[in-house]
Motif scaffolding. Structure first.
Motif, PDB file in Angstrom:
ATOM      1  N   VAL A  27     -19.527  18.165  27.008  1.00 22.14           N
ATOM      2  CA  VAL A  27     -19.724  18.348  25.530  1.00 22.14           C
ATOM      3  C   VAL A  27     -18.792  17.622  24.980  1.00 22.14           C
ATOM      4  CG1 VAL A  27     -21.096  20.432  25.537  1.00 22.14           C
ATOM      5  CG2 VAL A  27     -18.697  20.556  25.240  1.00 22.14           C
ATOM      6  N   ALA A  28     -18.797  17.161  23.699  1.00 23.62           N
ATOM      7  CA  ALA A  28     -17.646  16.482  22.649  1.00 23.62           C
ATOM      8  C   ALA A  28     -17.027  17.872  22.221  1.00 23.62           C
ATOM      9  CB  ALA A  28     -18.095  15.817  21.725  1.00 23.62           C
ATOM     10  N   SER A  29     -15.659  17.701  22.491  1.00 23.85           N
ATOM     11  CA  SER A  29     -14.710  18.916  21.880  1.00 23.85           C
ATOM     12  C   SER A  29     -14.999  19.010  20.318  1.00 23.85           C
ATOM     13  CB  SER A  29     -13.397  18.726  22.093  1.00 23.85           C
ATOM     14  OG  SER A  29     -12.607  19.541  21.662  1.00 23.85           O
ATOM     15  N   ALA A  30     -15.366  20.466  19.952  1.00 23.61           N
ATOM     16  CA  ALA A  30     -15.733  20.450  18.628  1.00 23.61           C
ATOM     17  C   ALA A  30     -14.324  20.837  17.786  1.00 23.61           C
ATOM     18  CB  ALA A  30     -16.649  21.906  18.314  1.00 23.61           C
ATOM     19  N   GLN A  31     -13.224  20.816  18.724  1.00 21.44           N
ATOM     20  CA  GLN A  31     -11.919  21.143  17.857  1.00 21.44           C
ATOM     21  C   GLN A  31     -10.928  20.681  18.773  1.00 21.44           C
ATOM     22  OE1 GLN A  31     -11.878  25.434  17.821  1.00 21.44           O
ATOM     23  NE2 GLN A  31     -11.409  25.606  20.087  1.00 21.44           N
ATOM     24  N   GLU A  32      -9.717  20.434  18.026  1.00 21.53           N
ATOM     25  CA  GLU A  32      -8.545  19.872  18.617  1.00 21.53           C
ATOM     26  C   GLU A  32      -8.062  20.843  19.647  1.00 21.53           C
ATOM     27  OE1 GLU A  32      -4.785  18.725  16.670  1.00 21.53           O
ATOM     28  OE2 GLU A  32      -6.107  17.823  15.130  1.00 21.53           O
ATOM     29  N   ILE A  33      -7.639  20.581  21.060  1.00 25.72           N
ATOM     30  CA  ILE A  33      -7.235  21.306  21.906  1.00 25.72           C
ATOM     31  C   ILE A  33      -5.609  21.004  22.144  1.00 25.72           C
ATOM     32  CG2 ILE A  33      -7.416  22.444  24.065  1.00 25.72           C
ATOM     33  CD1 ILE A  33     -10.441  21.551  24.051  1.00 25.72           C
ATOM     34  N   LYS A  34      -4.745  21.610  21.673  1.00 25.93           N
ATOM     35  CA  LYS A  34      -3.358  21.116  21.596  1.00 25.93           C
ATOM     36  C   LYS A  34      -2.689  21.271  23.188  1.00 25.93           C
ATOM     37  CE  LYS A  34      -2.305  21.806  16.811  1.00 25.93           C
ATOM     38  NZ  LYS A  34      -1.161  22.072  15.935  1.00 25.93           N
ATOM     39  N   ALA A  35      -3.218  22.340  23.888  1.00 28.77           N
ATOM     40  CA  ALA A  35      -2.609  22.493  25.171  1.00 28.77           C
ATOM     41  C   ALA A  35      -3.165  21.294  26.103  1.00 28.77           C
ATOM     42  CB  ALA A  35      -3.170  23.847  25.738  1.00 28.77           C
ATOM     43  N   LEU A  36      -4.168  20.609  25.721  1.00 29.78           N
ATOM     44  CA  LEU A  36      -4.330  19.501  26.626  1.00 29.78           C
ATOM     45  C   LEU A  36      -4.236  18.165  25.804  1.00 29.78           C
ATOM     46  CD1 LEU A  36      -7.759  21.037  27.966  1.00 29.78           C
ATOM     47  CD2 LEU A  36      -5.742  20.863  29.338  1.00 29.78           C
ATOM     48  N   ASP A  37      -3.850  18.219  24.802  1.00 22.23           N
ATOM     49  CA  ASP A  37      -3.353  16.975  23.997  1.00 22.23           C
ATOM     50  C   ASP A  37      -4.728  16.493  23.586  1.00 22.23           C
ATOM     51  OD1 ASP A  37      -0.835  17.519  24.123  1.00 22.23           O
ATOM     52  OD2 ASP A  37      -0.481  16.428  25.874  1.00 22.23           O
ATOM     53  N   LEU A  38      -5.467  17.037  23.218  1.00 23.31           N
ATOM     54  CA  LEU A  38      -7.059  16.419  22.753  1.00 23.31           C
ATOM     55  C   LEU A  38      -7.305  16.481  21.421  1.00 23.31           C
ATOM     56  CD1 LEU A  38      -9.381  18.044  25.605  1.00 23.31           C
ATOM     57  CD2 LEU A  38      -8.334  15.452  25.611  1.00 23.31           C
ATOM     58  N   ASN A  39      -8.067  15.460  21.004  1.00 20.14           N
ATOM     59  CA  ASN A  39      -8.540  15.283  19.597  1.00 20.14           C
ATOM     60  C   ASN A  39      -9.944  15.901  19.600  1.00 20.14           C
ATOM     61  OD1 ASN A  39      -6.298  14.145  18.386  1.00 20.14           O
ATOM     62  ND2 ASN A  39      -6.806  12.123  19.274  1.00 20.14           N
ATOM     63  N   ILE A  40     -10.436  16.114  18.563  1.00 21.64           N
ATOM     64  CA  ILE A  40     -12.082  16.524  18.146  1.00 21.64           C
ATOM     65  C   ILE A  40     -12.840  15.351  18.595  1.00 21.64           C
ATOM     66  CG2 ILE A  40     -13.748  16.629  16.288  1.00 21.64           C
ATOM     67  CD1 ILE A  40     -11.670  18.121  14.810  1.00 21.64           C
ATOM     68  N   GLY A  41     -13.812  15.487  19.512  1.00 25.23           N
ATOM     69  CA  GLY A  41     -14.903  14.545  19.873  1.00 25.23           C
ATOM     70  C   GLY A  41     -14.623  14.054  21.114  1.00 25.23           C
ATOM     71  N   THR A  42     -13.361  14.516  21.748  1.00 29.85           N
ATOM     72  CA  THR A  42     -13.169  14.258  23.199  1.00 29.85           C
ATOM     73  C   THR A  42     -14.007  14.973  24.119  1.00 29.85           C
ATOM     74  OG1 THR A  42     -11.030  13.767  22.799  1.00 29.85           O
ATOM     75  CG2 THR A  42     -11.317  13.864  24.978  1.00 29.85           C
TER      76      THR A  42
END
Length: 195
Positions: free
Chosen positions: A68-83
């Motif tokens: 799925v596309a991430s609905a939120q930032e995931i700081k622990a994985l250095d990910l932006n919304i939509g990744t």
């Protein structure tokens, strides 16, 4: 000549990050069993550790897996919304006893995995740790949280009451210098009582 006894504090026994994680969650390492402490604090492959302790082969039971596309930032994985991320929920179960020993949730970044490893992860019934070994994936694991929590709806998997407690750890997995996944593993506090 008698050896001089050197006093040892609890903080001398664990790495600082592990001590901080356990104390943040109010888990006193001295108040849990040796094997529970091993599960919560080591960065080894849990499947192999369980098999050695239980003297039973461990198999994976996939409960769900979706990209799925991430609905939120995931700081622990250095990910932006939509990744794009893979959400995966599994049980580590005894192959003979059919007893569920561990419930695990993973957030995985497929774009950061080698193609062959990614395909095996998607299609196989093997635990992540076994796939790391099979594909010789170099990893570094960093434990970022430990908890004691109510079993709630997970109680059915372990045949315990919903008000019983679970112990858990969450860690990030790095490969090639970047975070590739975050895994949370949970098990009943009543499990792994020293023999």
């Amino acid at each position: 000549m008698q050896a001089k006894e050197i006093p040892v504090s609890k903080s001398d026994l664990l790495r600082a990050d592990l001590q901080e994680s356990l104390s943040h969650s109010h888990i006193d390492p001295a108040q849990i069993t040796t094997f529970q402490r091993i599960i919560l604090t080591t960065d080894g492959t849990l499947t192999e550790i369980l098999e050695a302790y239980l003297y039973e082969k461990i198999q994976l039971v996939k409960l769900s897996q979706e990209i799925v596309a991430s609905a939120q930032e995931i700081k622990a994985l250095d990910l932006n919304i939509g990744t794009n991320i893979m959400n995966r929920k599994v049980l580590l179960q005894g192959k003979i006893s059919r007893r569920n020993w561990i419930y695990a949730e993973s957030v995985i970044v497929p774009a950061r995995l080698d193609e062959i490893y990614r395909e095996r992860l998607l299609k196989s019934q093997e635990p992540i740790g076994r796939l790391w070994l099979e594909h010789r994936v170099e990893t570094f694991k960093e434990i970022i949280d430990s908890k004691r929590e109510l079993a709630g709806e997970l109680s059915d998997y372990f045949l315990i009451k919903s008000e019983d407690k679970l112990l858990s750890r969450t860690y990030r997995v790095f490969s090639k210098g970047q975070p590739i996944m975050m895994i949370t593993e949970k098990f009943p506090e009543s499990y792994f009582i020293d023999k």
